[in-house]
Motif scaffolding. Structure first.
Motif, PDB file in Angstrom:
ATOM      1  N   ILE A   1     -66.074 -39.005  44.332  1.00  0.00           N
ATOM      2  CA  ILE A   1     -65.439 -39.907  43.369  1.00  0.00           C
ATOM      3  C   ILE A   1     -65.669 -39.297  41.986  1.00  0.00           C
ATOM      4  O   ILE A   1     -66.802 -38.930  41.654  1.00  0.00           O
ATOM      5  N   LEU A   2     -64.610 -39.141  41.206  1.00  0.00           N
ATOM      6  CA  LEU A   2     -64.691 -38.411  39.941  1.00  0.00           C
ATOM      7  C   LEU A   2     -65.125 -39.314  38.781  1.00  0.00           C
ATOM      8  O   LEU A   2     -65.419 -40.495  38.964  1.00  0.00           O
ATOM      9  N   SER A   3     -65.124 -38.756  37.581  1.00  0.00           N
ATOM     10  CA  SER A   3     -65.791 -39.391  36.443  1.00  0.00           C
ATOM     11  C   SER A   3     -65.222 -40.750  36.061  1.00  0.00           C
ATOM     12  O   SER A   3     -65.979 -41.723  35.919  1.00  0.00           O
ATOM     13  N   ALA A   4     -63.911 -40.852  35.927  1.00  0.00           N
ATOM     14  CA  ALA A   4     -63.357 -42.128  35.429  1.00  0.00           C
ATOM     15  C   ALA A   4     -63.476 -43.221  36.492  1.00  0.00           C
ATOM     16  O   ALA A   4     -64.002 -44.313  36.227  1.00  0.00           O
TER      17      ALA A   4
ATOM     18  N   SER B   1     -69.659 -28.556  41.782  1.00  0.00           N
ATOM     19  CA  SER B   1     -70.257 -29.342  40.725  1.00  0.00           C
ATOM     20  C   SER B   1     -69.232 -29.376  39.587  1.00  0.00           C
ATOM     21  O   SER B   1     -68.033 -29.144  39.816  1.00  0.00           O
ATOM     22  N   SER B   2     -69.683 -29.700  38.384  1.00  0.00           N
ATOM     23  CA  SER B   2     -68.720 -29.928  37.306  1.00  0.00           C
ATOM     24  C   SER B   2     -69.395 -29.758  35.953  1.00  0.00           C
ATOM     25  O   SER B   2     -70.609 -29.919  35.836  1.00  0.00           O
ATOM     26  N   ILE B   3     -68.596 -29.492  34.924  1.00  0.00           N
ATOM     27  CA  ILE B   3     -69.169 -29.445  33.564  1.00  0.00           C
ATOM     28  C   ILE B   3     -69.633 -30.851  33.151  1.00  0.00           C
ATOM     29  O   ILE B   3     -70.250 -31.023  32.103  1.00  0.00           O
ATOM     30  N   ALA B   4     -69.336 -31.824  34.022  1.00  0.00           N
ATOM     31  CA  ALA B   4     -69.809 -33.194  33.772  1.00  0.00           C
ATOM     32  C   ALA B   4     -71.327 -33.318  33.916  1.00  0.00           C
ATOM     33  O   ALA B   4     -71.895 -34.367  33.592  1.00  0.00           O
TER      34      ALA B   4
ATOM     35  N   VAL C   1     -71.993 -41.687  36.048  1.00  0.00           N
ATOM     36  CA  VAL C   1     -72.551 -41.658  37.402  1.00  0.00           C
ATOM     37  C   VAL C   1     -72.107 -40.380  38.104  1.00  0.00           C
ATOM     38  O   VAL C   1     -72.884 -39.698  38.766  1.00  0.00           O
ATOM     39  N   TYR C   2     -70.839 -40.054  37.884  1.00  0.00           N
ATOM     40  CA  TYR C   2     -70.294 -38.814  38.458  1.00  0.00           C
ATOM     41  C   TYR C   2     -71.129 -37.624  37.991  1.00  0.00           C
ATOM     42  O   TYR C   2     -71.554 -36.792  38.798  1.00  0.00           O
ATOM     43  N   GLY C   3     -71.406 -37.559  36.682  1.00  0.00           N
ATOM     44  CA  GLY C   3     -72.143 -36.436  36.102  1.00  0.00           C
ATOM     45  C   GLY C   3     -73.539 -36.331  36.662  1.00  0.00           C
ATOM     46  O   GLY C   3     -73.948 -35.231  37.101  1.00  0.00           O
TER      47      GLY C   3
ATOM     48  N   ARG D   1     -69.658 -25.086  38.760  1.00  0.00           N
ATOM     49  CA  ARG D   1     -69.438 -26.201  37.834  1.00  0.00           C
ATOM     50  C   ARG D   1     -68.017 -26.061  37.293  1.00  0.00           C
ATOM     51  O   ARG D   1     -67.787 -25.410  36.273  1.00  0.00           O
ATOM     52  N   TYR D   2     -67.063 -26.680  38.023  1.00  0.00           N
ATOM     53  CA  TYR D   2     -65.657 -26.560  37.625  1.00  0.00           C
ATOM     54  C   TYR D   2     -65.419 -27.240  36.266  1.00  0.00           C
ATOM     55  O   TYR D   2     -65.981 -28.310  36.001  1.00  0.00           O
ATOM     56  N   PRO D   3     -64.573 -26.619  35.453  1.00  0.00           N
ATOM     57  CA  PRO D   3     -64.038 -27.330  34.282  1.00  0.00           C
ATOM     58  C   PRO D   3     -62.964 -28.305  34.764  1.00  0.00           C
ATOM     59  O   PRO D   3     -62.783 -28.504  35.973  1.00  0.00           O
ATOM     60  N   GLY D   4     -62.233 -28.906  33.850  1.00  0.00           N
ATOM     61  CA  GLY D   4     -61.096 -29.734  34.248  1.00  0.00           C
ATOM     62  C   GLY D   4     -60.050 -28.833  34.897  1.00  0.00           C
ATOM     63  O   GLY D   4     -59.728 -27.780  34.357  1.00  0.00           O
ATOM     64  N   LEU D   5     -59.544 -29.231  36.064  1.00  0.00           N
ATOM     65  CA  LEU D   5     -58.622 -28.354  36.793  1.00  0.00           C
ATOM     66  C   LEU D   5     -57.191 -28.837  36.643  1.00  0.00           C
ATOM     67  O   LEU D   5     -56.894 -30.032  36.768  1.00  0.00           O
TER      68      LEU D   5
ATOM     69  N   GLY E   1     -58.523 -38.945  39.580  1.00  0.00           N
ATOM     70  CA  GLY E   1     -59.134 -40.043  38.818  1.00  0.00           C
ATOM     71  C   GLY E   1     -60.242 -39.580  37.896  1.00  0.00           C
ATOM     72  O   GLY E   1     -61.314 -40.180  37.787  1.00  0.00           O
ATOM     73  N   GLY E   2     -59.987 -38.439  37.243  1.00  0.00           N
ATOM     74  CA  GLY E   2     -60.984 -37.900  36.329  1.00  0.00           C
ATOM     75  C   GLY E   2     -60.586 -38.095  34.880  1.00  0.00           C
ATOM     76  O   GLY E   2     -59.566 -38.710  34.567  1.00  0.00           O
ATOM     77  N   THR E   3     -61.404 -37.569  33.991  1.00  0.00           N
ATOM     78  CA  THR E   3     -61.174 -37.682  32.547  1.00  0.00           C
ATOM     79  C   THR E   3     -60.216 -36.604  32.061  1.00  0.00           C
ATOM     80  O   THR E   3     -59.485 -36.789  31.093  1.00  0.00           O
ATOM     81  N   THR E   4     -60.169 -35.474  32.795  1.00  0.00           N
ATOM     82  CA  THR E   4     -59.304 -34.362  32.368  1.00  0.00           C
ATOM     83  C   THR E   4     -57.887 -34.497  32.925  1.00  0.00           C
ATOM     84  O   THR E   4     -57.050 -33.618  32.693  1.00  0.00           O
ATOM     85  N   ASP E   5     -57.628 -35.584  33.658  1.00  0.00           N
ATOM     86  CA  ASP E   5     -56.313 -35.726  34.317  1.00  0.00           C
ATOM     87  C   ASP E   5     -55.159 -35.751  33.320  1.00  0.00           C
ATOM     88  O   ASP E   5     -54.024 -35.468  33.699  1.00  0.00           O
ATOM     89  N   TYR E   6     -55.468 -36.046  32.038  1.00  0.00           N
ATOM     90  CA  TYR E   6     -54.367 -36.104  31.047  1.00  0.00           C
ATOM     91  C   TYR E   6     -53.618 -34.774  31.017  1.00  0.00           C
ATOM     92  O   TYR E   6     -52.414 -34.718  30.817  1.00  0.00           O
TER      93      TYR E   6
ATOM     94  N   SER F   1     -68.834 -36.843  25.619  1.00  0.00           N
ATOM     95  CA  SER F   1     -70.197 -36.475  26.054  1.00  0.00           C
ATOM     96  C   SER F   1     -70.231 -35.082  26.688  1.00  0.00           C
ATOM     97  O   SER F   1     -71.302 -34.583  27.039  1.00  0.00           O
ATOM     98  N   TRP F   2     -69.092 -34.483  26.873  1.00  0.00           N
ATOM     99  CA  TRP F   2     -69.007 -33.194  27.574  1.00  0.00           C
ATOM    100  C   TRP F   2     -68.899 -32.021  26.612  1.00  0.00           C
ATOM    101  O   TRP F   2     -68.521 -32.206  25.451  1.00  0.00           O
ATOM    102  N   PRO F   3     -69.185 -30.803  27.073  1.00  0.00           N
ATOM    103  CA  PRO F   3     -69.048 -29.609  26.219  1.00  0.00           C
ATOM    104  C   PRO F   3     -67.596 -29.350  25.818  1.00  0.00           C
ATOM    105  O   PRO F   3     -66.675 -29.884  26.429  1.00  0.00           O
TER     106      PRO F   3
END
Ligand code: VAH
Length: 312
Positions: free
Chosen positions: A75-78, A114-117, A139-141, A166-170, A179-184, A276-278
């Motif tokens: 389950i992703l960040s958002a 993993s993730s940059i989260a 929680v995801y992070g 640690r994947y960036p936004g894909l 359902g992540g934050t980078t989905d935009y 909160s992310w890099p």
């Protein structure tokens, strides 16, 4: 056999296609809890998998005796902030169930994303290093941070050859993001082609580490093919591709769709997560240890997304 768990997700879909191309369709067992992904189900072996059901997973491992396992279910960040306990349970127990089965069935290699989260508000924002303060507040992070600790633990205590990135936004076009934050940065392309406009839930100056899916899949297979002694980091490797803001992405899209209009909405919870992310990642260890080099910059990614979406 190679087993992919979470085969119908954004990454899983493309991993299955790449692995079937590399090893032959019959060698790659796709599995997921939902029966979407028609193309995946019908281009090779497919199983129903629930990472929280140990009997179900044991049956799949018993039947297919996998030599490699890719665990993408998460389950992703958002969504994770809407269902925190479910996100922790699925991300953590799912990983531990698979690591225990990897021991029991002596699986040769395991991949877990993993993730940059895993970085948080007090991690360095620019050129975030492989090792630094990590105080993720989603929680995801922190499920991914804890998962990295477990991966390294199972490597050291049980000899499981588990590898992680640690994947960036894909950014991809074959399967929807989960359902992540980078989905935009995916939705913007669909909207640009459909309505020549997009309303971004992240502010114009929100820079985030991103990557085109072809680079992410190539990095994954390169890491999994590397001799074990080259994989010196057994928590998870930083990986960098492209970093950009919604404004920069919009400007690049306008080169192809001149009257594209980008607007912004305030107050979306995903803005707090993104803040909160890099902004940029230092992936020098991936470059040194297993020869990582990205191939997609912003112009090439935008062109690939628009052409492939327009023709899909
Ligand atoms: C998310 N796409 O937004 C994922 C990823 C770095 C972002 O982990 O949650």
């Amino acid at each position: 056999k190679i087993l992919v768990i979470g085969a119908n997700g954004q990454i899983g879909t493309e991993l299955v296609l790449a692995l079937r191309k590399k090893y032959g369709a019959e060698q790659v067992v796709a599995s997921d809890i939902n029966n979407a992904g028609y193309a995946i189900r019908h281009s090779g072996p497919y199983e129903f998998a629930n990472v929280l059901d140990q009997d179900n997973l044991h049956h799949i491992f018993q039947k297919h005796q996998p030599t490699q396992v890719y665990l993408l279910a998460a389950i992703l960040s958002a969504v994770g902030e809407q269902k925190p306990k479910m996100a922790w349970e699925l991300n953590m127990t799912g990983l531990l169930n698979v690591l225990d089965l990897a021991v029991e069935f002596n699986v040769g290699r395991v991949f877990w994303p993993s993730s940059i989260a895993v970085f948080g508000p007090n991690s360095p924002k620019e050129s975030t290093p492989q090792y630094c303060v990590m105080d993720p507040n989603t929680v995801y992070g922190f499920s991914k941070l804890a998962g990295e600790r477990w991966c390294e633990y199972y490597f050291n205590k049980h000899g499981v050859d588990v590898r992680s990135i640690r994947y960036p936004g894909l950014i991809s076009w074959k399967a929807a993001p989960g359902g992540g934050t980078t989905d935009y940065a995916v939705h913007i392309f669909h909207e640009a082609l459909k309505t020549k406009s997009y309303s971004s839930f992240l502010s114009a100056q929100t820079a985030l580490p991103m990557m085109y899916m072809d680079d992410a899949i190539r990095a994954t297979l390169t890491l999994m093919d590397a001799p074990a002694e080259q994989v010196k980091i057994r928590s998870s490797y930083n990986l960098a591709g492209i970093s950009f803001t919604p404004e920069q992405l919009g400007e690049e899209i306008k080169k192809h769709i001149p009257n594209f209009e980008l607007s912004y909405v305030d107050g979306d919870p995903r803005q707090t997560i993104a803040d909160s992310w890099p902004k940029t990642i230092d992936d020098s260890r991936a470059q040194q240890d297993w020869g990582w080099q990205p191939e997609y910059d912003l112009p090439r990614m935008v062109e690939a997304m628009l052409i492939n979406l327009a023709n899909s």
